[in-house]
Design a protein around this motif. Structure first.
Motif, PDB file in Angstrom:
ATOM      1  N   GLU A   1      31.199 -45.617 -31.020  1.00 28.49           N
ATOM      2  CA  GLU A   1      30.494 -46.893 -31.134  1.00 28.49           C
ATOM      3  C   GLU A   1      28.985 -46.707 -31.011  1.00 28.49           C
ATOM      4  O   GLU A   1      28.209 -47.322 -31.738  1.00 28.49           O
ATOM      5  CB  GLU A   1      30.987 -47.881 -30.069  1.00 28.49           C
ATOM      6  CG  GLU A   1      32.412 -48.350 -30.290  1.00 28.49           C
ATOM      7  CD  GLU A   1      33.478 -47.348 -29.821  1.00 28.49           C
ATOM      8  OE1 GLU A   1      33.142 -46.398 -29.072  1.00 28.49           O
ATOM      9  OE2 GLU A   1      34.637 -47.503 -30.228  1.00 28.49           O
ATOM     10  N   THR A   2      28.575 -45.847 -30.085  1.00 23.22           N
ATOM     11  CA  THR A   2      27.142 -45.575 -29.904  1.00 23.22           C
ATOM     12  C   THR A   2      26.562 -44.945 -31.158  1.00 23.22           C
ATOM     13  O   THR A   2      25.498 -45.359 -31.637  1.00 23.22           O
ATOM     14  CB  THR A   2      26.914 -44.664 -28.682  1.00 23.22           C
ATOM     15  OG1 THR A   2      27.381 -45.353 -27.517  1.00 23.22           O
ATOM     16  CG2 THR A   2      25.449 -44.300 -28.520  1.00 23.22           C
ATOM     17  N   ILE A   3      27.259 -43.969 -31.710  1.00 27.23           N
ATOM     18  CA  ILE A   3      26.783 -43.312 -32.935  1.00 27.23           C
ATOM     19  C   ILE A   3      26.716 -44.314 -34.074  1.00 27.23           C
ATOM     20  O   ILE A   3      25.745 -44.351 -34.835  1.00 27.23           O
ATOM     21  CB  ILE A   3      27.688 -42.117 -33.310  1.00 27.23           C
ATOM     22  CG1 ILE A   3      27.463 -40.959 -32.341  1.00 27.23           C
ATOM     23  CG2 ILE A   3      27.437 -41.660 -34.751  1.00 27.23           C
ATOM     24  CD1 ILE A   3      26.066 -40.361 -32.379  1.00 27.23           C
ATOM     25  N   ARG A   4      27.728 -45.149 -34.202  1.00 27.18           N
ATOM     26  CA  ARG A   4      27.722 -46.142 -35.284  1.00 27.18           C
ATOM     27  C   ARG A   4      26.548 -47.111 -35.148  1.00 27.18           C
ATOM     28  O   ARG A   4      25.900 -47.447 -36.152  1.00 27.18           O
ATOM     29  CB  ARG A   4      29.048 -46.895 -35.306  1.00 27.18           C
ATOM     30  CG  ARG A   4      30.191 -46.047 -35.814  1.00 27.18           C
ATOM     31  CD  ARG A   4      31.480 -46.848 -35.916  1.00 27.18           C
ATOM     32  NE  ARG A   4      32.571 -45.980 -36.307  1.00 27.18           N
ATOM     33  CZ  ARG A   4      33.643 -45.739 -35.563  1.00 27.18           C
ATOM     34  NH1 ARG A   4      33.791 -46.316 -34.385  1.00 27.18           N
ATOM     35  NH2 ARG A   4      34.582 -44.931 -36.007  1.00 27.18           N
ATOM     36  N   ARG A   5      26.269 -47.546 -33.923  1.00 30.47           N
ATOM     37  CA  ARG A   5      25.106 -48.433 -33.714  1.00 30.47           C
ATOM     38  C   ARG A   5      23.818 -47.714 -34.079  1.00 30.47           C
ATOM     39  O   ARG A   5      22.943 -48.274 -34.746  1.00 30.47           O
ATOM     40  CB  ARG A   5      25.051 -48.903 -32.255  1.00 30.47           C
ATOM     41  CG  ARG A   5      25.959 -50.059 -31.941  1.00 30.47           C
ATOM     42  CD  ARG A   5      25.647 -50.661 -30.586  1.00 30.47           C
ATOM     43  NE  ARG A   5      25.773 -49.711 -29.490  1.00 30.47           N
ATOM     44  CZ  ARG A   5      26.886 -49.499 -28.795  1.00 30.47           C
ATOM     45  NH1 ARG A   5      27.980 -50.176 -29.065  1.00 30.47           N
ATOM     46  NH2 ARG A   5      26.902 -48.614 -27.820  1.00 30.47           N
ATOM     47  N   ASP A   6      23.707 -46.454 -33.628  1.00 35.27           N
ATOM     48  CA  ASP A   6      22.513 -45.663 -33.952  1.00 35.27           C
ATOM     49  C   ASP A   6      22.354 -45.515 -35.463  1.00 35.27           C
ATOM     50  O   ASP A   6      21.263 -45.707 -36.006  1.00 35.27           O
ATOM     51  CB  ASP A   6      22.592 -44.273 -33.316  1.00 35.27           C
ATOM     52  CG  ASP A   6      22.383 -44.274 -31.825  1.00 35.27           C
ATOM     53  OD1 ASP A   6      21.885 -45.276 -31.271  1.00 35.27           O
ATOM     54  OD2 ASP A   6      22.716 -43.253 -31.187  1.00 35.27           O
ATOM     55  N   LEU A   7      23.439 -45.181 -36.140  1.00 35.01           N
ATOM     56  CA  LEU A   7      23.370 -44.973 -37.583  1.00 35.01           C
ATOM     57  C   LEU A   7      23.044 -46.265 -38.321  1.00 35.01           C
ATOM     58  O   LEU A   7      22.292 -46.246 -39.302  1.00 35.01           O
ATOM     59  CB  LEU A   7      24.674 -44.362 -38.097  1.00 35.01           C
ATOM     60  CG  LEU A   7      24.976 -42.947 -37.608  1.00 35.01           C
ATOM     61  CD1 LEU A   7      26.331 -42.485 -38.144  1.00 35.01           C
ATOM     62  CD2 LEU A   7      23.881 -41.965 -37.977  1.00 35.01           C
TER      63      LEU A   7
END
Length: 76
Positions: free
Chosen positions: A33-39
């Motif tokens: 989820e963190t990576i998806r938000r960052d991306l």
């Protein structure tokens, strides 16, 4: 922390051209989820492109665009 993560993502994308979201999460020890938000944020800023669980760096525009090529053409 987020800024450092974004820099790390850009570095990994530069090194590997295309990276999987799950690989980024593992390499950076954060949740998917963190990576998806960052991306999503990075894509909104025009830094990367996301496609089907992957991320890649946006190709920079060439310094010679169609406008510049038109400017070089002299009228007859």
């Amino acid at each position: 922390m987020k800024k450092n993560r974004h820099q790390a993502i850009l570095k990994l994308v530069d090194q590997h051209e295309v990276v999987q979201v799950n690989e980024l999460a593992q390499w950076l020890a954060v949740s998917l989820e963190t990576i998806r938000r960052d991306l999503n944020e990075m894509q909104d800023k025009g830094l990367i492109q996301r496609r089907h669980g992957r991320a890649r760096r946006v190709d920079p525009l060439p310094s010679y665009g169609w406008i510049n090529s038109l400017q070089r053409v002299s009228p007859s």
